[in-house]
Scaffold this motif. Structure first.
Motif, short mmCIF file in Angstrom:
data_model
loop_
_atom_site.label_atom_id
_atom_site.label_comp_id
_atom_site.label_asym_id
_atom_site.label_seq_id
_atom_site.Cartn_x
_atom_site.Cartn_y
_atom_site.Cartn_z
N ILE A 56 39.66 -8.94 -51.23
CA ILE A 56 39.46 -8.07 -51.61
C ILE A 56 39.29 -7.42 -52.11
O ILE A 56 38.86 -6.10 -51.90
N GLU A 57 39.56 -7.32 -54.00
CA GLU A 57 39.99 -6.76 -55.05
C GLU A 57 38.83 -6.52 -55.43
O GLU A 57 38.74 -5.29 -55.58
N PRO A 58 37.53 -7.74 -54.95
CA PRO A 58 36.18 -7.15 -55.82
C PRO A 58 35.56 -5.80 -55.20
O PRO A 58 34.83 -4.52 -55.07
N ASN A 59 35.97 -5.29 -53.32
CA ASN A 59 35.76 -4.42 -52.86
C ASN A 59 36.23 -3.48 -53.18
O ASN A 59 36.02 -2.57 -53.29
N TYR A 60 38.17 -3.57 -53.24
CA TYR A 60 38.25 -2.49 -54.03
C TYR A 60 37.70 -1.21 -55.30
O TYR A 60 37.96 -0.10 -54.97
N TYR A 61 37.81 -1.84 -55.51
CA TYR A 61 37.08 -1.61 -57.23
C TYR A 61 35.38 -1.15 -56.53
O TYR A 61 35.06 0.34 -56.87
N ARG A 62 35.07 -2.32 -55.86
CA ARG A 62 33.40 -1.66 -55.84
C ARG A 62 33.28 0.25 -54.94
O ARG A 62 32.42 0.85 -54.90
N LEU A 394 54.02 -6.71 -60.50
CA LEU A 394 53.01 -7.59 -60.84
C LEU A 394 53.61 -8.68 -59.85
O LEU A 394 52.22 -9.48 -59.51
N TRP A 395 54.36 -8.82 -58.85
CA TRP A 395 54.40 -10.24 -57.59
C TRP A 395 55.10 -9.46 -56.56
O TRP A 395 55.75 -10.12 -56.28
N VAL A 396 54.14 -8.95 -56.23
CA VAL A 396 54.79 -7.72 -55.18
C VAL A 396 55.15 -8.79 -53.86
O VAL A 396 53.87 -9.98 -53.54
N PRO A 397 56.07 -8.75 -53.29
CA PRO A 397 56.49 -9.52 -51.86
C PRO A 397 55.69 -8.95 -51.39
O PRO A 397 55.08 -10.34 -50.25
N HIS A 435 48.55 -1.72 -57.11
CA HIS A 435 50.09 -2.37 -58.42
C HIS A 435 48.97 -2.48 -59.60
O HIS A 435 49.23 -2.55 -61.36
N HIS A 436 47.86 -3.84 -59.94
CA HIS A 436 47.05 -4.37 -60.32
C HIS A 436 45.66 -3.11 -61.42
O HIS A 436 45.14 -3.40 -61.76
N ASP A 437 45.49 -2.52 -60.56
CA ASP A 437 45.03 -1.61 -61.08
C ASP A 437 45.13 -0.38 -62.03
O ASP A 437 46.14 -0.11 -62.67
N PRO A 438 44.40 -1.28 -63.35
CA PRO A 438 44.34 -0.65 -64.61
C PRO A 438 44.88 1.01 -65.20
O PRO A 438 44.81 1.79 -65.63
N GLU A 439 44.34 1.62 -63.73
CA GLU A 439 44.17 3.17 -64.11
C GLU A 439 46.03 3.84 -63.57
O GLU A 439 45.89 4.86 -64.29
N TYR A 440 46.56 3.58 -63.07
CA TYR A 440 47.37 3.42 -62.88
C TYR A 440 48.72 2.84 -63.59
O TYR A 440 49.86 3.25 -64.00
N PHE A 441 48.77 1.64 -64.07
CA PHE A 441 49.10 -0.05 -65.11
C PHE A 441 48.26 -0.33 -65.97
O PHE A 441 47.75 -1.13 -65.88
N PRO A 442 48.29 0.58 -66.78
CA PRO A 442 47.87 -0.02 -68.24
C PRO A 442 47.76 -1.64 -68.54
O PRO A 442 48.99 -1.94 -68.45
N GLU A 443 46.92 -2.34 -68.92
CA GLU A 443 46.84 -3.78 -68.76
C GLU A 443 47.48 -4.56 -67.81
O GLU A 443 49.40 -5.10 -67.88
N PRO A 444 47.21 -4.20 -66.27
CA PRO A 444 47.99 -4.75 -65.23
C PRO A 444 48.18 -5.92 -65.17
O PRO A 444 49.84 -6.20 -64.78
#
Length: 530
Positions: A56-62, A394-397, A435-444
């Motif tokens: 999903i992650e590539p689609n999230y940023y795309r 970082l390690w969401v349940p 949670h891993h988006d650098p816009e919300y959490f720098p150096e995620p």
């Protein structure tokens, strides 16, 4: 020749059925990923080539600027919601449009299907209102002593081992899973177990059997099959929970409640509270707001008033109570043991953070003067809360949650654009991606508890930190999980340094399937502090 033609016609009709909705997002003008027949966008999951979030992650940023994109869960139309404001609206303000989880999850198993997680509409609302009083702070304090004893016994056991073994290496997940099994057994079900000290514990064998049912190869295949072909799955009468597990939870829930009721036995644990709930005697107590605000529990849930007060729970069946006992054990056991594993892994990889946590623990120990730490004192430890909160980020349940649309819902996308989610369609919230988006959490990807310091936590955008979900359907057991994890970490840090060893992986990844399991075995060294 006739049979060849018939076969060709059947294959053609099956193909046309499998792709009948593939132009759906083109028709409504929404970005989407091109699907395959039958499996939709789930091919990598079916072939077990990638974890779901890696897919999903590539689609999230795309598609992030689009705020939403279309997705085919096998043959079913669904959506991924990427915008924090829309996430907030769906899970809180417009919750009445998205009350339920997808029935794709709940079709797979009759026991799981009756659990709070899987119930729909009024059944869910009634059960949630019935169970909510169990997880207030006052009830957590009632169970606190049982968990505290288990955490103390855990550390004493490994102290003795460390004195005998100069180089004490543990497999983290198994080690912490044994602790959470003991903790939940005593504080939820009211019986003592020996999972930590006895490698051949009968209770732990049940736990392993339960995990195997759901997370083993057969369980995974059944779940995927139920997602893709729910009607065929139900026609075949397939189930995930074995009879052995069902009988175990009948004994520890129904038989124990009946015995306590018959003999008028009281013990401060969840079974006692379930018995009170069953008899309509459990009432919601108003929290002491002043005391609650003094406590530090950043990731804990806010309980919402559902406007449904259940005083008579007689309409719930035996299987309903068994299902709640099952989900308390399964969800609490697995998520907390993983949280402890990854917290200790990150502390081993970030020694300076571990040292700072130990300094806070030592300060608290000096104040205690040999006494056991209280519920209030534990939850006032700010750096401990920061560490746990960051581990959950970082390690969401649960890296993803879903909601099924109960009535047509319009989402405004800006610039005059909108999309209508139809009744019965499913939206997904990719928590791990957010949670891993650098816009919300720098150096995620960096483990940085200072994100949750008093100075920084107000800058966290609502809708971007969702370790237990959001809104009325948030995880009901978050306070219990946090209490259990913090107790263990406090006791562990007071006696041990947690260190890397030769078998500690430098990189950790997820299994390539639907279940968010760490692929690598994580080994750590427990070294007694001087």
């Amino acid at each position: 020749m006739f049979y060849l033609i018939l076969f060709s016609v059947i294959v053609y009709l099956l193909y046309k059925w499998a792709i009948k909705d593939h132009d759906y997002f083109d028709k409504i003008g929404l970005a989407y990923e091109k699907p395959y027949p039958l499996v939709g966008n789930m091919l990598d999951i079916v072939l077990q080539r990638k974890p779901l979030m890696d897919m999903i992650e590539p689609n999230y940023y795309r598609h992030k600027k689009d705020k939403i994109f279309g997705f085919f869960n096998f043959t079913r139309v669904s959506y991924y919601i990427l915008d924090p404001e829309i996430i907030k609206k769906i899970t809180i303000k417009d919750f009445d449009h998205f009350v339920n989880h997808s029935d794709e999850i709940t079709n797979a198993d009759n026991v799981f299907n009756r659990s709070l997680f899987a119930l729909h509409d009024k059944e869910w609302k009634d059960m949630r209102s019935t169970l909510s009083p169990i997880f207030t702070s006052s009830k957590m304090k009632m169970m606190y002593g049982h968990l505290s004893d288990q955490a103390t016994n855990f550390v004493k056991h490994y102290e003795e081992k460390a004195k005998k073994e100069d180089n004490l290496i543990v497999e983290a997940l198994d080690t912490f899973a044994r602790f959470t099994a003991d903790g939940i057994a005593t504080s939820v079900f009211g019986f003592q177990t020996d999972c930590v000290v006895n490698k051949n514990s009968e209770t732990y064998k049940i736990v392993q059997k339960m995990l195997h049912d759901f997370l083993g190869t057969i369980g995974v295949l059944k779940t995927v099959f139920s997602f893709g072909f729910p009607k065929i799955y139900n026609m075949l009468g397939l189930q995930i929970t074995s009879r052995e597990i069902y009988d175990f939870f009948k004994r520890v829930v129904i038989d124990v409640m009946d015995e306590r009721d018959r003999k008028n036995i009281f013990r401060p644990d969840v079974i006692q509270l379930l018995l009170q709930a069953k008899k309509g005697q459990l009432k919601t107590e108003k929290e002491n707001e002043l005391n609650e605000k003094e406590l530090t529990n950043f990731a804990a849930n806010i309980e919402y008033d559902l406007g449904s007060k259940i005083n008579d729970a007689s309409h719930f069946t035996q299987d309903d109570w068994i299902a709640q006992g099952f989900i308390f054990f399964f969800a609490g056991f697995d998520t907390t043991s993983n949280l402890l594993q990854m917290t200790c892994y990150e502390l081993a990889m970030n020694v300076d953070i571990q040292r700072e946590l130990q300094e806070e623990v030592d300060e608290q120990l000096n104040l205690l003067d040999g006494k056991t730490i209280s519920y209030e004192a534990l939850h006032k430890m700010k750096f401990l809360d920061m560490v746990i909160s960051e581990a959950l980020r970082l390690w969401v349940p649960a890296p993803q949650v879903d909601r099924a649309c109960t009535k047509d819902y319009d989402i405004e996308l800006g610039n005059g654009r909108s999309v209508t989610i139809k009744k019965g369609q499913v939206i997904n919230i990719p928590i791990q991606c957010v949670h891993h988006d650098p816009e919300y959490f720098p150096e995620p990807k960096k483990f940085n508890p200072y994100r949750f310091s008093d100075e920084n936590k107000d800058s966290i955008i609502p809708g971007t930190y969702l370790p237990f979900g959001m809104g009325p359907r948030i995880c009901i057991g978050s306070r219990f999980a946090l209490m259990e994890a913090k107790l263990l970490m406090f006791n562990l840090m007071s006696k041990f340094n947690v260190e890397k060893c030769d078998k500690t992986p430098e990189k950790v990844t997820y299994e390539p399937n639907l279940f968010f399991r760490i692929k690598e075995k994580i080994y750590l060294r427990f070294k007694l502090r001087k």
